[in-house]
Motif scaffolding. Structure first.
Motif, PDB file in Angstrom:
ATOM      1  N   ALA A 175      34.682  44.772  33.055  1.00 22.38           N
ATOM      2  CA  ALA A 175      34.829  45.771  34.111  1.00 22.38           C
ATOM      3  C   ALA A 175      34.263  45.249  35.429  1.00 22.38           C
ATOM      4  CB  ALA A 175      34.131  47.064  33.714  1.00 22.38           C
ATOM      5  N   GLN A 176      33.137  44.550  35.352  1.00 19.53           N
ATOM      6  CA  GLN A 176      32.560  43.959  36.562  1.00 19.53           C
ATOM      7  C   GLN A 176      33.499  42.905  37.147  1.00 19.53           C
ATOM      8  OE1 GLN A 176      28.793  42.839  34.587  1.00 19.53           O
ATOM      9  NE2 GLN A 176      27.733  43.925  36.227  1.00 19.53           N
ATOM     10  N   ALA A 177      34.096  42.100  36.264  1.00 14.27           N
ATOM     11  CA  ALA A 177      35.045  41.083  36.722  1.00 14.27           C
ATOM     12  C   ALA A 177      36.244  41.724  37.403  1.00 14.27           C
ATOM     13  CB  ALA A 177      35.504  40.230  35.538  1.00 14.27           C
ATOM     14  N   GLN A 178      36.753  42.781  36.804  1.00 12.79           N
ATOM     15  CA  GLN A 178      37.899  43.469  37.394  1.00 12.79           C
ATOM     16  C   GLN A 178      37.554  44.012  38.773  1.00 12.79           C
ATOM     17  OE1 GLN A 178      39.664  46.295  34.752  1.00 12.79           O
ATOM     18  NE2 GLN A 178      41.356  46.764  36.101  1.00 12.79           N
ATOM     19  N   SER A 179      36.360  44.571  38.908  1.00 12.24           N
ATOM     20  CA  SER A 179      35.919  45.090  40.203  1.00 12.24           C
ATOM     21  C   SER A 179      35.810  43.971  41.231  1.00 12.24           C
ATOM     22  CB  SER A 179      34.563  45.792  40.030  1.00 12.24           C
ATOM     23  OG  SER A 179      34.076  46.267  41.261  1.00 12.24           O
ATOM     24  N   TRP A 202      40.312  37.263  35.135  1.00 12.37           N
ATOM     25  CA  TRP A 202      40.977  37.934  36.249  1.00 12.37           C
ATOM     26  C   TRP A 202      42.314  38.575  35.881  1.00 12.37           C
ATOM     27  CZ3 TRP A 202      45.583  35.464  36.609  1.00 12.37           C
ATOM     28  CH2 TRP A 202      45.637  34.107  36.239  1.00 12.37           C
ATOM     29  N   GLU A 203      42.877  38.225  34.726  1.00 13.82           N
ATOM     30  CA  GLU A 203      44.232  38.705  34.413  1.00 13.82           C
ATOM     31  C   GLU A 203      44.312  40.228  34.334  1.00 13.82           C
ATOM     32  OE1 GLU A 203      46.537  37.208  31.268  1.00 13.82           O
ATOM     33  OE2 GLU A 203      46.682  35.177  32.080  1.00 13.82           O
ATOM     34  N   LYS A 204      43.335  40.865  33.716  1.00 20.81           N
ATOM     35  CA  LYS A 204      43.380  42.322  33.564  1.00 20.81           C
ATOM     36  C   LYS A 204      43.430  43.003  34.927  1.00 20.81           C
ATOM     37  CE  LYS A 204      41.173  46.111  31.062  1.00 20.81           C
ATOM     38  NZ  LYS A 204      40.093  46.490  30.125  1.00 20.81           N
ATOM     39  N   ALA A 205      42.643  42.498  35.864  1.00 26.81           N
ATOM     40  CA  ALA A 205      42.637  43.077  37.212  1.00 26.81           C
ATOM     41  C   ALA A 205      43.993  42.906  37.882  1.00 26.81           C
ATOM     42  CB  ALA A 205      41.549  42.425  38.057  1.00 26.81           C
ATOM     43  N   PRO A 236      50.796  39.312  31.061  1.00 27.33           N
ATOM     44  CA  PRO A 236      49.520  38.888  30.471  1.00 27.33           C
ATOM     45  C   PRO A 236      49.709  37.883  29.338  1.00 27.33           C
ATOM     46  CG  PRO A 236      49.581  41.273  30.747  1.00 27.33           C
ATOM     47  CD  PRO A 236      50.960  40.779  31.042  1.00 27.33           C
ATOM     48  N   ASN A 237      48.742  36.964  29.228  1.00 26.98           N
ATOM     49  CA  ASN A 237      48.692  35.972  28.139  1.00 26.98           C
ATOM     50  C   ASN A 237      49.913  35.071  28.097  1.00 26.98           C
ATOM     51  OD1 ASN A 237      46.210  37.176  27.162  1.00 26.98           O
ATOM     52  ND2 ASN A 237      47.468  38.795  26.261  1.00 26.98           N
ATOM     53  N   SER A 238      50.449  34.779  29.249  1.00 23.65           N
ATOM     54  CA  SER A 238      51.629  33.915  29.331  1.00 23.65           C
ATOM     55  C   SER A 238      51.286  32.649  30.100  1.00 23.65           C
ATOM     56  CB  SER A 238      52.763  34.656  30.054  1.00 23.65           C
ATOM     57  OG  SER A 238      53.816  33.773  30.395  1.00 23.65           O
ATOM     58  N   PHE A 239      51.948  31.534  29.725  1.00 21.57           N
ATOM     59  CA  PHE A 239      51.807  30.299  30.487  1.00 21.57           C
ATOM     60  C   PHE A 239      52.933  30.158  31.513  1.00 21.57           C
ATOM     61  CE2 PHE A 239      48.944  28.924  27.067  1.00 21.57           C
ATOM     62  CZ  PHE A 239      47.932  28.364  27.824  1.00 21.57           C
TER      63      PHE A 239
END
Length: 296
Positions: A175-179, A202-205, A236-239
């Motif tokens: 959550a901190q990373a997303q922020s 960073w992907e989720k953000a 997400p989760n793709s190359f």
């Protein structure tokens, strides 16, 4: 406060529910029993008693008209306890958590960790070998042992607390990373390029924060001796890449990469065209800008 759950064989839902209550309420008088009089006299009862009534502190789910999540999934005792006590437990499970991240972390744990136990306990999802629910059940005494069920329950609860603690800390960090990523996006001069001051997930953000224009993430390696220019995948989760690095750069290193890319301190470009690096932040940003120009 008097808290009661059932005696005898235990499962992941009652063990984790107890662990959550310990963090949310602190010290309380705890009893494992099926004695009706003791259950009726308790202030809070979970996973036993045949009653679901929040106002009375009753959190059983073993009845025909059992409590369900908004999507229809049946609650187990851990889902109910997490729903009503999880936010109070989080400051102990994720030390230092900011008030504005409480709901985000609570939801993350509920959507994954707690929901999986609810589903397993109610037979909604299959439980394979090694599932968390089976690991907790393995703490039940064997027929050949002499450990009491109550002692085994407390041992399982200590184990569960460690797992819950790590899960909440990880959710908090995410959550901190997303922020941080969303904050960097707001400050970016070009919405296609974000610069982070440290390496973090960073992907989720990107996908949950709606950063649809973003093409490249710039961030340092762990010891900040070099900087990465990473393409953003289409999902997400793709190359895959929203915009690939130029074909002419791929597989090159050091001087040859620097010369072809037109920077002074290039390090490498991956043959797959999804990441490259330089020794300075300025050059990493320049790589992103050059890749965008080449792709137009």
């Amino acid at each position: 406060m008097k808290v009661v759950t059932h005696s005898g064989t235990f499962h992941a839902d009652d063990v984790f529910a107890f662990s959550i209550l310990r963090e949310a309420l602190g010290t309380f008088d705890f009893t494992r029993t099926r004695d009706t009089a003791l259950i009726d006299a308790a202030d809070l009862v979970f996973d036993v008693g045949g009653v679901y009534d929040i106002a009375r502190g009753r959190y059983d789910h073993h009845m025909r008209d059992l409590p369900r999540r908004p999507d229809g999934t049946p609650y187990s005792s851990v889902g109910l306890i997490w729903r009503d006590f999880g936010r109070n437990a989080l400051p102990n499970l994720a030390p230092g958590i900011d008030e504005d991240l409480l709901d985000v972390v609570w939801q993350d744990i509920d959507n994954g960790f707690v929901l999986a136990i609810d589903q397993a306990d109610n037979g909604v999802a299959s439980v394979s070998q090694g599932h968390l629910s089976l690991l907790i059940e393995a703490f039940n005494p064997t027929w050949a042992g002499d450990q009491s069920y109550d002692d085994a329950f407390l041992e399982a609860a200590d184990f569960a607390r460690g797992i819950l603690f790590r899960a909440c800390r990880q959710a908090h960090a995410e959550a901190q990373a997303q922020s941080s990523v969303l904050s960097a996006a707001r400050k970016a001069q070009d919405p296609r390029i974000i610069v982070l001051n440290r390496k973090l997930p960073w992907e989720k953000a990107v996908f949950e924060g709606g950063l649809r224009d973003l093409l490249f993430i710039i961030y340092p390696n762990e010891d900040t001796t070099s900087w990465y220019c990473r393409t953003v995948p289409p999902e997400p989760n793709s190359f895959g890449q929203r915009l690939s690095l130029p074909e002419a750069w791929r597989g090159l290193q050091e001087e040859e990469f620097s010369r072809i890319a037109g920077i002074a301190d290039g390090v490498f470009c991956h043959p797959g065209g999804f990441i490259c690096g330089a020794r300075s932040q300025e050059s990493a940003v320049m790589l992103a800008e050059k890749a965008i120009a080449a792709g137009q």
